[in-house]
Design a protein around this motif. Structure first.
Motif, PDB file in Angstrom:
ATOM      1  N   MET A  23     -78.689 -56.941 -98.000  1.00  0.00           N
ATOM      2  CA  MET A  23     -78.428 -57.338 -96.521  1.00  0.00           C
ATOM      3  C   MET A  23     -79.641 -58.157 -96.485  1.00  0.00           C
ATOM      4  SD  MET A  23     -76.489 -57.169 -94.076  1.00  0.00           S
ATOM      5  CE  MET A  23     -75.463 -56.794 -95.472  1.00  0.00           C
ATOM      6  N   SER A  24     -79.637 -59.085 -97.089  1.00  0.00           N
ATOM      7  CA  SER A  24     -80.965 -60.149 -96.740  1.00  0.00           C
ATOM      8  C   SER A  24     -80.422 -61.508 -96.015  1.00  0.00           C
ATOM      9  CB  SER A  24     -81.747 -60.508 -98.294  1.00  0.00           C
ATOM     10  OG  SER A  24     -80.485 -60.912 -98.991  1.00  0.00           O
ATOM     11  N   GLY A  25     -79.638 -62.054 -96.619  1.00  0.00           N
ATOM     12  CA  GLY A  25     -79.314 -63.397 -95.826  1.00  0.00           C
ATOM     13  C   GLY A  25     -77.975 -63.317 -94.781  1.00  0.00           C
ATOM     14  N   TRP A  26     -78.303 -62.451 -94.089  1.00  0.00           N
ATOM     15  CA  TRP A  26     -77.159 -62.284 -92.860  1.00  0.00           C
ATOM     16  C   TRP A  26     -77.453 -63.219 -91.820  1.00  0.00           C
ATOM     17  CZ3 TRP A  26     -78.433 -61.051 -87.814  1.00  0.00           C
ATOM     18  CH2 TRP A  26     -79.555 -60.346 -87.572  1.00  0.00           C
ATOM     19  N   LYS A  27     -78.711 -63.830 -91.668  1.00  0.00           N
ATOM     20  CA  LYS A  27     -78.951 -64.705 -90.609  1.00  0.00           C
ATOM     21  C   LYS A  27     -78.156 -66.149 -91.202  1.00  0.00           C
ATOM     22  CE  LYS A  27     -83.020 -62.607 -88.895  1.00  0.00           C
ATOM     23  NZ  LYS A  27     -84.520 -62.597 -88.456  1.00  0.00           N
ATOM     24  N   GLU A  28     -78.570 -66.433 -92.357  1.00  0.00           N
ATOM     25  CA  GLU A  28     -77.962 -67.821 -92.854  1.00  0.00           C
ATOM     26  C   GLU A  28     -76.543 -67.544 -92.907  1.00  0.00           C
ATOM     27  OE1 GLU A  28     -80.171 -65.783 -94.169  1.00  0.00           O
ATOM     28  OE2 GLU A  28     -82.026 -66.909 -94.444  1.00  0.00           O
ATOM     29  N   LEU A  29     -75.890 -66.388 -93.172  1.00  0.00           N
ATOM     30  CA  LEU A  29     -74.411 -66.103 -93.043  1.00  0.00           C
ATOM     31  C   LEU A  29     -73.973 -66.595 -91.674  1.00  0.00           C
ATOM     32  CD1 LEU A  29     -72.763 -63.591 -95.212  1.00  0.00           C
ATOM     33  CD2 LEU A  29     -71.665 -64.547 -92.985  1.00  0.00           C
ATOM     34  N   LEU A  30     -74.665 -65.942 -90.671  1.00  0.00           N
ATOM     35  CA  LEU A  30     -74.275 -66.236 -89.173  1.00  0.00           C
ATOM     36  C   LEU A  30     -74.460 -67.678 -89.076  1.00  0.00           C
ATOM     37  CD1 LEU A  30     -76.204 -63.934 -86.485  1.00  0.00           C
ATOM     38  CD2 LEU A  30     -73.570 -64.079 -87.240  1.00  0.00           C
ATOM     39  N   GLU A  55     -68.290 -56.295 -83.421  1.00  0.00           N
ATOM     40  CA  GLU A  55     -66.795 -56.774 -83.761  1.00  0.00           C
ATOM     41  C   GLU A  55     -67.381 -57.979 -84.764  1.00  0.00           C
ATOM     42  OE1 GLU A  55     -64.642 -57.887 -80.620  1.00  0.00           O
ATOM     43  OE2 GLU A  55     -63.061 -58.723 -81.528  1.00  0.00           O
ATOM     44  N   LEU A  56     -68.293 -58.791 -84.263  1.00  0.00           N
ATOM     45  CA  LEU A  56     -68.474 -60.063 -85.021  1.00  0.00           C
ATOM     46  C   LEU A  56     -69.081 -59.768 -86.548  1.00  0.00           C
ATOM     47  CD1 LEU A  56     -69.094 -63.229 -85.114  1.00  0.00           C
ATOM     48  CD2 LEU A  56     -71.075 -62.675 -84.142  1.00  0.00           C
ATOM     49  N   PHE A  57     -69.915 -58.740 -86.503  1.00  0.00           N
ATOM     50  CA  PHE A  57     -70.435 -58.329 -87.795  1.00  0.00           C
ATOM     51  C   PHE A  57     -69.390 -57.968 -88.455  1.00  0.00           C
ATOM     52  CE2 PHE A  57     -75.342 -57.302 -86.426  1.00  0.00           C
ATOM     53  CZ  PHE A  57     -75.240 -58.983 -86.213  1.00  0.00           C
ATOM     54  N   GLU A  58     -68.568 -57.286 -88.087  1.00  0.00           N
ATOM     55  CA  GLU A  58     -67.458 -56.661 -89.111  1.00  0.00           C
ATOM     56  C   GLU A  58     -66.514 -57.838 -89.745  1.00  0.00           C
ATOM     57  OE1 GLU A  58     -64.769 -53.861 -86.846  1.00  0.00           O
ATOM     58  OE2 GLU A  58     -64.286 -52.944 -88.834  1.00  0.00           O
ATOM     59  N   VAL A  59     -66.175 -58.729 -88.739  1.00  0.00           N
ATOM     60  CA  VAL A  59     -65.409 -59.725 -89.252  1.00  0.00           C
ATOM     61  C   VAL A  59     -66.324 -60.726 -90.132  1.00  0.00           C
ATOM     62  CG1 VAL A  59     -64.446 -62.108 -88.556  1.00  0.00           C
ATOM     63  CG2 VAL A  59     -64.165 -60.218 -86.884  1.00  0.00           C
ATOM     64  N   LEU A  60     -67.352 -60.677 -90.151  1.00  0.00           N
ATOM     65  CA  LEU A  60     -68.232 -61.475 -91.079  1.00  0.00           C
ATOM     66  C   LEU A  60     -68.510 -60.712 -92.567  1.00  0.00           C
ATOM     67  CD1 LEU A  60     -70.939 -63.343 -88.782  1.00  0.00           C
ATOM     68  CD2 LEU A  60     -68.626 -64.156 -89.850  1.00  0.00           C
ATOM     69  N   VAL A  62     -71.100 -55.741 -91.510  1.00  0.00           N
ATOM     70  CA  VAL A  62     -70.870 -54.188 -91.263  1.00  0.00           C
ATOM     71  C   VAL A  62     -69.730 -53.572 -91.491  1.00  0.00           C
ATOM     72  CG1 VAL A  62     -72.750 -54.434 -89.413  1.00  0.00           C
ATOM     73  CG2 VAL A  62     -70.356 -54.194 -88.731  1.00  0.00           C
ATOM     74  N   CYS A  63     -69.636 -52.419 -91.732  1.00  0.00           N
ATOM     75  CA  CYS A  63     -68.245 -51.786 -92.107  1.00  0.00           C
ATOM     76  C   CYS A  63     -68.046 -50.424 -91.012  1.00  0.00           C
ATOM     77  CB  CYS A  63     -68.189 -51.182 -93.425  1.00  0.00           C
ATOM     78  SG  CYS A  63     -66.798 -50.242 -93.819  1.00  0.00           S
ATOM     79  N   ARG A  64     -66.953 -50.272 -90.392  1.00  0.00           N
ATOM     80  CA  ARG A  64     -66.744 -49.392 -89.363  1.00  0.00           C
ATOM     81  C   ARG A  64     -66.281 -48.046 -90.349  1.00  0.00           C
ATOM     82  NH1 ARG A  64     -62.668 -49.955 -84.256  1.00  0.00           N
ATOM     83  NH2 ARG A  64     -61.106 -49.810 -86.053  1.00  0.00           N
ATOM     84  N   GLY A 118     -68.436 -45.161 -86.076  1.00  0.00           N
ATOM     85  CA  GLY A 118     -69.627 -45.670 -86.420  1.00  0.00           C
ATOM     86  C   GLY A 118     -69.736 -46.578 -87.233  1.00  0.00           C
ATOM     87  N   TYR A 119     -70.918 -47.442 -87.411  1.00  0.00           N
ATOM     88  CA  TYR A 119     -71.060 -48.432 -88.140  1.00  0.00           C
ATOM     89  C   TYR A 119     -72.107 -48.736 -89.104  1.00  0.00           C
ATOM     90  CZ  TYR A 119     -67.896 -50.668 -84.715  1.00  0.00           C
ATOM     91  OH  TYR A 119     -66.433 -50.720 -84.032  1.00  0.00           O
ATOM     92  N   LEU A 120     -71.841 -49.272 -90.261  1.00  0.00           N
ATOM     93  CA  LEU A 120     -72.999 -49.248 -91.285  1.00  0.00           C
ATOM     94  C   LEU A 120     -73.078 -50.660 -91.804  1.00  0.00           C
ATOM     95  CD1 LEU A 120     -71.578 -46.167 -93.326  1.00  0.00           C
ATOM     96  CD2 LEU A 120     -73.921 -46.210 -92.334  1.00  0.00           C
ATOM     97  N   PRO A 121     -74.354 -51.052 -92.192  1.00  0.00           N
ATOM     98  CA  PRO A 121     -74.513 -52.176 -92.828  1.00  0.00           C
ATOM     99  C   PRO A 121     -74.094 -52.394 -94.031  1.00  0.00           C
ATOM    100  CG  PRO A 121     -76.452 -51.090 -92.483  1.00  0.00           C
ATOM    101  CD  PRO A 121     -75.608 -50.204 -91.918  1.00  0.00           C
ATOM    102  N   VAL A 122     -73.380 -53.360 -94.554  1.00  0.00           N
ATOM    103  CA  VAL A 122     -72.976 -53.192 -96.178  1.00  0.00           C
ATOM    104  C   VAL A 122     -73.271 -54.755 -96.756  1.00  0.00           C
ATOM    105  CG1 VAL A 122     -70.900 -51.868 -95.791  1.00  0.00           C
ATOM    106  CG2 VAL A 122     -70.753 -54.467 -95.158  1.00  0.00           C
ATOM    107  N   SER A 123     -73.438 -54.585 -98.108  1.00  0.00           N
ATOM    108  CA  SER A 123     -73.603 -55.736 -98.902  1.00  0.00           C
ATOM    109  C   SER A 123     -72.033 -56.303 -99.105  1.00  0.00           C
ATOM    110  CB  SER A 123     -74.146 -55.593-100.166  1.00  0.00           C
ATOM    111  OG  SER A 123     -73.551 -54.399-100.629  1.00  0.00           O
ATOM    112  N   PRO A 124     -72.159 -57.735 -99.399  1.00  0.00           N
ATOM    113  CA  PRO A 124     -70.784 -58.557 -99.399  1.00  0.00           C
ATOM    114  C   PRO A 124     -69.671 -57.574-100.031  1.00  0.00           C
ATOM    115  CG  PRO A 124     -72.655 -59.895 -99.504  1.00  0.00           C
ATOM    116  CD  PRO A 124     -73.165 -58.569 -99.537  1.00  0.00           C
ATOM    117  N   GLY A 125     -68.463 -57.911 -99.905  1.00  0.00           N
ATOM    118  CA  GLY A 125     -67.357 -57.362-100.653  1.00  0.00           C
ATOM    119  C   GLY A 125     -66.817 -55.967-100.053  1.00  0.00           C
ATOM    120  N   HIS A 126     -65.841 -55.382-100.667  1.00  0.00           N
ATOM    121  CA  HIS A 126     -65.200 -54.091-100.168  1.00  0.00           C
ATOM    122  C   HIS A 126     -65.772 -52.975-100.362  1.00  0.00           C
ATOM    123  CE1 HIS A 126     -62.101 -52.108 -97.995  1.00  0.00           C
ATOM    124  NE2 HIS A 126     -61.779 -51.550 -99.195  1.00  0.00           N
ATOM    125  N   HIS A 127     -66.081 -51.994 -99.577  1.00  0.00           N
ATOM    126  CA  HIS A 127     -66.944 -50.850 -99.890  1.00  0.00           C
ATOM    127  C   HIS A 127     -66.312 -49.317 -99.275  1.00  0.00           C
ATOM    128  CE1 HIS A 127     -70.228 -52.856-101.794  1.00  0.00           C
ATOM    129  NE2 HIS A 127     -69.756 -53.987-100.996  1.00  0.00           N
TER     130      HIS A 127
END
Lengths: 143, 143
Positions: free
Chosen positions: B1-8, B59-64, B67-69, B78-87
């Motif tokens: 979960m490092s490049g999330w700002k770039e991803l945004l 909602e935005l974070f989830e679409v991107l 985070v995962c609900r 509840g929401y959790l930060p996730v690394s890219p991919g399905h988890h």
DNA sequence: TCCCTTATTGATAGTTTTTTTCAATAAGGA
DNA sequence: TCCTTATTGAAAAAAACTATCAATAAGGGA
């Protein structure tokens, strides 16, 4: 889902008209119904259940293992009648039709793996599959 | 979960102070946080995020896929930060601590089995394990 | 660096979902 | 059939979530 009335009685609960109606609606539906959906169904059938009663009935049924709560896409909950034991569902994302399936060895192995990897001791799980049922697959191919 | 700002930024969204705060709170927490919990956390830290902003940000974070609900026992999310991919997650029922795990072959086999048995074509799945984390297991043994 | 455009925020108000309360009703044993 | 008491349902409250819109601030361009 035959002896649910006996199960109610044995557990010390009364077999009431609203409880029968809720179970009947669930059995007839074949898809997960939300409390609101049950409420509306009951009104179209002139049964006029109270919304509060529906919530309470579903809660009771869930505790007794007669129904199972599943997570709907829009965020609210649907309920499905189940046979005794632990169950999972595949839900059709098009028509809502739901089919039950048992856990199986694959799932047990998966859980054992995760326990080994994480050190967690897994007590419960939530597994729900979403997809297209055979009928809706066929429809889609025609379109 | 490092490049999330770039991803945004790449996705055309702005890197705003409230978005940073939400992500920071999630990263610091290690357990699933509800919108309400995030709101209260932000107030104790004098950040005073608006509840509406929190909903929108999640909602935005989830679409991107940031985070995962997950589904909490009390029925809300509840929401959790996730690394890219399905988890998927194992969540401790005592302390709430959550650990991510990948799907794995067991899960793929399970899904293939169900597809064969039911005729459904599975598109998505929801898998969540609930149990005790190592720390809480140890605590329980002492008591 | 500063300005300007426009995405984003957050206060207010509204909607939906769920829970609480309590008098009236009905289930089912005596 | 009667009587006890679980159960119901209407109304109201609480909680969860969404919509609206003027004020703010992000960040590209001068």
């Amino acid at each position: 889902m035959s002896g649910w009335k006996e199960l109610l009685t044995q557990a010390g609960y009364r077999v009431t008209e609203p409880r029968c109606a809720v179970m009947q609606l669930l059995l007839d539906s074949g898809m997960p119904l939300s409390p609101q959906a049950l409420f509306e169904s009951s009104r179209t059938q002139r049964q006029n259940l109270g919304l509060v009663t529906i919530y309470r009935t579903l809660e009771l049924f869930e505790v007794l293992g007669l129904v199972c709560r599943v997570h709907l896409k829009d965020g609210c909950h649907g309920y499905l009648p189940v046979s005794p034991g632990h169950h999972h569902f595949v839900i059709c994302e098009h028509c809502g039709g739901a089919v039950e399936f048992p856990g199986g060895d694959d799932l047990r192995m998966l859980i054992a793996d995760i326990e080994a990897q994480t050190g967690y001791r897994v007590a419960e799980h939530l597994l729900q599959l979403i997809g297209l049922c055979p009928v809706c697959q066929a429809q889609r191919e025609l379109a």
